[in-house]
Enzyme design. Structure first.
Site, PDB file in Angstrom:
ATOM      1  N   GLU A 116       0.635  -0.826  -0.084  1.00 44.97           N
ATOM      2  CA  GLU A 116       0.165  -0.234  -0.087  1.00 44.97           C
ATOM      3  C   GLU A 116       0.903   1.286  -0.350  1.00 44.97           C
ATOM      4  O   GLU A 116       0.142   2.464   0.173  1.00 44.97           O
ATOM      5  CB  GLU A 116      -0.937   0.389   1.069  1.00 44.97           C
ATOM      6  CG  GLU A 116      -1.732  -1.064   1.150  1.00 44.97           C
ATOM      7  CD  GLU A 116      -2.866  -1.507  -0.202  1.00 44.97           C
ATOM      8  OE1 GLU A 116      -2.140  -0.315  -0.852  1.00 44.97           O
ATOM      9  OE2 GLU A 116      -3.582  -2.274  -0.160  1.00 44.97           O
ATOM     10  N   HIS A 139      -2.962   2.521   8.492  1.00 46.95           N
ATOM     11  CA  HIS A 139      -4.017   1.483   7.270  1.00 46.95           C
ATOM     12  C   HIS A 139      -3.915   0.743   8.200  1.00 46.95           C
ATOM     13  O   HIS A 139      -2.782   0.197   8.685  1.00 46.95           O
ATOM     14  CB  HIS A 139      -3.813   0.963   6.347  1.00 46.95           C
ATOM     15  CG  HIS A 139      -4.129   0.008   5.345  1.00 46.95           C
ATOM     16  ND1 HIS A 139      -5.484   0.721   5.573  1.00 46.95           N
ATOM     17  CD2 HIS A 139      -4.157  -1.127   5.086  1.00 46.95           C
ATOM     18  CE1 HIS A 139      -6.649  -0.585   5.607  1.00 46.95           C
ATOM     19  NE2 HIS A 139      -5.228  -1.523   4.901  1.00 46.95           N
ATOM     20  N   HIS A 141      -7.198  -2.968   9.630  1.00 44.19           N
ATOM     21  CA  HIS A 141      -8.649  -3.152  10.095  1.00 44.19           C
ATOM     22  C   HIS A 141      -9.395  -3.540  10.473  1.00 44.19           C
ATOM     23  O   HIS A 141      -9.508  -4.633  11.054  1.00 44.19           O
ATOM     24  CB  HIS A 141      -8.238  -4.668   9.238  1.00 44.19           C
ATOM     25  CG  HIS A 141      -7.287  -5.012   7.785  1.00 44.19           C
ATOM     26  ND1 HIS A 141      -6.926  -5.691   7.537  1.00 44.19           N
ATOM     27  CD2 HIS A 141      -7.544  -4.126   7.690  1.00 44.19           C
ATOM     28  CE1 HIS A 141      -6.286  -5.824   6.122  1.00 44.19           C
ATOM     29  NE2 HIS A 141      -6.901  -4.227   5.709  1.00 44.19           N
ATOM     30  N   HIS A 210     -12.815  -2.844   3.888  1.00 49.24           N
ATOM     31  CA  HIS A 210     -11.364  -2.969   4.057  1.00 49.24           C
ATOM     32  C   HIS A 210     -10.903  -2.827   5.266  1.00 49.24           C
ATOM     33  O   HIS A 210     -10.447  -3.515   5.943  1.00 49.24           O
ATOM     34  CB  HIS A 210     -10.490  -2.671   3.026  1.00 49.24           C
ATOM     35  CG  HIS A 210      -9.402  -3.152   2.689  1.00 49.24           C
ATOM     36  ND1 HIS A 210      -9.069  -3.442   1.418  1.00 49.24           N
ATOM     37  CD2 HIS A 210      -8.901  -3.276   3.522  1.00 49.24           C
ATOM     38  CE1 HIS A 210      -6.997  -3.184   1.954  1.00 49.24           C
ATOM     39  NE2 HIS A 210      -7.418  -3.767   3.377  1.00 49.24           N
TER      40      HIS A 210
HETATM   41  P1  13P Z   1       1.348  -5.488   3.310  1.00 49.08           P
HETATM   42  O1  13P Z   1       1.455  -6.765   3.709  1.00 49.08           O
HETATM   43  O2  13P Z   1       1.220  -5.229   1.591  1.00 49.08           O
HETATM   44  O3  13P Z   1       1.097  -4.028   4.304  1.00 49.08           O
HETATM   45  O4  13P Z   1      -1.029  -5.441   3.097  1.00 49.08           O
HETATM   46  C1  13P Z   1      -1.217  -5.186   4.113  1.00 49.08           C
HETATM   47  C2  13P Z   1      -3.339  -4.820   4.015  1.00 49.08           C
HETATM   48  O5  13P Z   1      -3.358  -4.365   5.068  1.00 49.08           O
HETATM   49  C3  13P Z   1      -3.407  -4.681   2.230  1.00 49.08           C
HETATM   50  O6  13P Z   1      -3.976  -3.382   2.650  1.00 49.08           O
HETATM   51 ZN    ZN Z   2      -5.488  -3.592   4.119  1.00 51.05          ZN
END
Ligand code: 13P
Ligand code: ZN
Length: 271
Positions: A116, A139, A141, A210
């Site tokens: 990302e 970022h 989840h 996401h």
């Molecule tokens: P990466 O392992 O490439 O950081 O990806 C994790 C992720 O959350 C993708 O959106």
């Molecule tokens: Zn992600």
């Protein structure tokens, strides 16, 4: 030269990834962080003339030429950062061409920065235009934020309004609201550009079904933004299926924003 493993920015990355993992926000390799560092601070720990290898980024980040970032590795698990930072993290500098990352430390097993990176660096560029002190893009989840995406309309005004209603302090913590993108394929320049566009207006951007992006001046500020959204989403998920007896009124949210002196999205309230 001081030992890089004792650097405050490495400690911050270790502590933050560990906290995020323990909160259940970042399963497996989920989530990524990029943190812009001061050249003078990094120079206390690394010889900045020693480039380990160069890695193409696949996009143009000219405004960031010469800037140094510590970034989580792609495919790496947040739960493992604390015990093995040199494999799971990397320090990169954007080279003079604007499209190459010079690796100064880390990704020891031959790995590279998060998939990302476009969303991260493009968001840094967008936020720096609005706030020259922005340093962190994160970022994640988070469970309840993600759950809420499946049962609540993915509309910026409606989603922000619902989140603001869930905790008294929400409108004070993120008065600028939450930007929302629909579900999109991740890990490419398109989602990076769409995220950066939203970042011109918001410090928080939901990636539909996401996860979430946050941006801020410090690790604490950025973490706190995502943490507050996640708390509000949790209250929503605990109560959405029950009759609502009480609510924080729009006039009360306005009262809060004004008492705390924050610039808020007035168009996100119905006054
Ligand atoms: P990466 O392992 O490439 O950081 O990806 C994790 C992720 O959350 C993708 O959106
Ligand atoms: Zn992600």
């Amino acid at each position: 030269m001081k030992d890089i493993l004792t650097a405050p920015f490495v400690k911050e990355m270790k502590n933050t990834t560990a906290n995020m993992y323990r909160l259940g926000w970042d399963e497996r390799n989920g989530g990524n962080i990029s943190y812009m560092l001061d050249e003078s601070e990094v120079a206390e720990y690394l010889d900045l003339s020693q480039v380990i290898r160069t890695i193409p980024t696949g996009f143009d980040a000219k405004p960031l030429i010469g800037k140094i970032f510590i970034v989580t590795g792609t495919g790496k698990y947040f739960k493992n950062v604390q015990d093995d930072p040199e494999n799971n993290l990397g320090i990169i500098r954007i080279a003079a061409d604007g499209t190459t990352a010079e690796l100064l430390w880390g990704y020891k097993d031959g790995g590279k920065f998060t998939s990302e990176l476009p969303a991260h660096l493009m968001s840094h560029m967008a936020r720096l235009k609005v706030d020259p002190e922005n340093r962190v893009v994160m970022h994640s989840h988070p469970t309840n934020t993600l759950a809420m995406n499946f049962v609540h309309e993915l509309d910026e005004k409606k989603l922000t309004h619902t989140l603001w209603e869930m905790c008294t302090e929400c409108i004070v913590v993120f008065p600028d609201g939450v930007g929302v993108l629909p579900w999109m394929l991740c890990g490419n320049n398109q989602i990076g550009q769409a995220t950066a566009k939203k970042m011109e207006e918001f410090r928080l951007v939901i990636w539909g079904m996401h996860g979430i992006y946050g941006a801020g001046k410090t690790m604490d500020e950025t973490f706190g933004l995502i943490e507050t959204v996640e708390k509000a989403a949790q209250i929503y998920m605990l109560t959405a299926h029950m009759p609502r007896i009480n609510t924080i009124k729009d006039s009360e949210m306005m009262e809060l924003a004004e008492a705390f002196g924050v610039e808020y999205r007035k168009d996100f309230l119905d006054l």
